[in-house]
Design an enzyme around this catalytic site. Structure first.
Site, short mmCIF file in Angstrom:
data_model
loop_
_atom_site.label_atom_id
_atom_site.label_comp_id
_atom_site.label_asym_id
_atom_site.label_seq_id
_atom_site.Cartn_x
_atom_site.Cartn_y
_atom_site.Cartn_z
N PRO A 10 0.80 -1.22 0.00
CG PRO A 10 -0.16 -1.12 2.12
CD PRO A 10 0.57 -2.03 1.20
CG ASN A 11 -0.30 4.36 1.22
OD1 ASN A 11 -1.28 4.85 0.66
ND2 ASN A 11 -0.36 3.89 2.45
NE ARG A 18 2.61 7.46 2.46
CZ ARG A 18 3.25 6.41 2.96
NH1 ARG A 18 3.95 5.62 2.18
NH2 ARG A 18 3.16 6.15 4.24
CE1 TYR A 23 8.46 5.32 3.13
CE2 TYR A 23 7.02 7.24 3.17
CZ TYR A 23 7.43 6.04 3.71
OH TYR A 23 6.81 5.54 4.82
CG ASN A 71 8.44 -1.66 0.28
OD1 ASN A 71 7.81 -1.72 1.33
ND2 ASN A 71 9.08 -0.57 -0.09
CB ALA A 74 1.24 0.00 6.39
CD GLU A 95 10.51 -7.29 5.69
OE1 GLU A 95 9.72 -6.51 6.24
OE2 GLU A 95 11.04 -8.25 6.28
CG HIS A 97 11.02 -2.13 5.00
ND1 HIS A 97 9.65 -2.03 4.97
CD2 HIS A 97 11.31 -3.37 5.49
CE1 HIS A 97 9.13 -3.16 5.43
NE2 HIS A 97 10.12 -3.98 5.75
NE ARG A 104 9.35 6.25 8.92
CZ ARG A 104 8.41 6.07 8.02
NH1 ARG A 104 8.53 5.12 7.10
NH2 ARG A 104 7.34 6.82 7.99
#
Length: 138
Positions: A10-11, A18, A23, A71, A74, A95, A97, A104
């Site tokens: 998502p996103n 964003r 990012y 990735n 969330a 994985e 990120h 964070r």
């Protein structure tokens, strides 16, 4: 040649728009283009904001792709369904990120997906995708 499925949660369709201070300015299309330019593997890129769609793609990858770069966005922190689908997948999993999730908010520090991944790349920006592909293709 290694066949790799690159999944984005998502996103990530908003990459480049964003929170660019977190990012970066590259879009998902830019990431795909730079990964393809490596010429190291056959790549299939997909993105969805829907957990069930990501699970379906992981299940469809069984017997078809040598590896998955994911990735999960969330969903890293919430999705047992994605973990279960990855656990049923027999290929390699990396994985990725873009940000360092460990620097964070506290809720981002744990990833369910990490329990299945052979490698986790966090905090390298979009270079993390290319690093994952280089590692898997090597």
């Amino acid at each position: 040649m290694t066949e790799i499925l690159v999944l984005n949660g998502p996103n990530l369709n908003l990459l480049g728009q964003r929170e660019p201070h977190i990012y970066g300015a590259e879009t998902l299309a830019d990431v795909e283009s730079s990964c393809r330019a490596l010429g190291l593997a056959e790549l299939t890129f997909r993105q969805s904001n829907h957990e069930g769609q990501l699970v379906d793609w992981i299940q469809e990858a069984r017997g078809r792709f040598d590896a998955i770069v994911i990735n999960p966005g969330a969903y890293s922190h919430t999705s047992i369904a994605i973990l279960d689908a990855l656990s049923a997948y027999e290929g390699r999993v990396v994985e990725v990120h873009i940000s360092n999730i460990h620097r964070r908010e506290a809720f981002r520090h744990h990833s369910h997906v990490s329990a299945r991944a052979e490698a986790v790349i966090a905090g390298l920006g979009t270079e993390g995708y290319r690093a994952a592909i280089r590692w898997l293709a090597g």
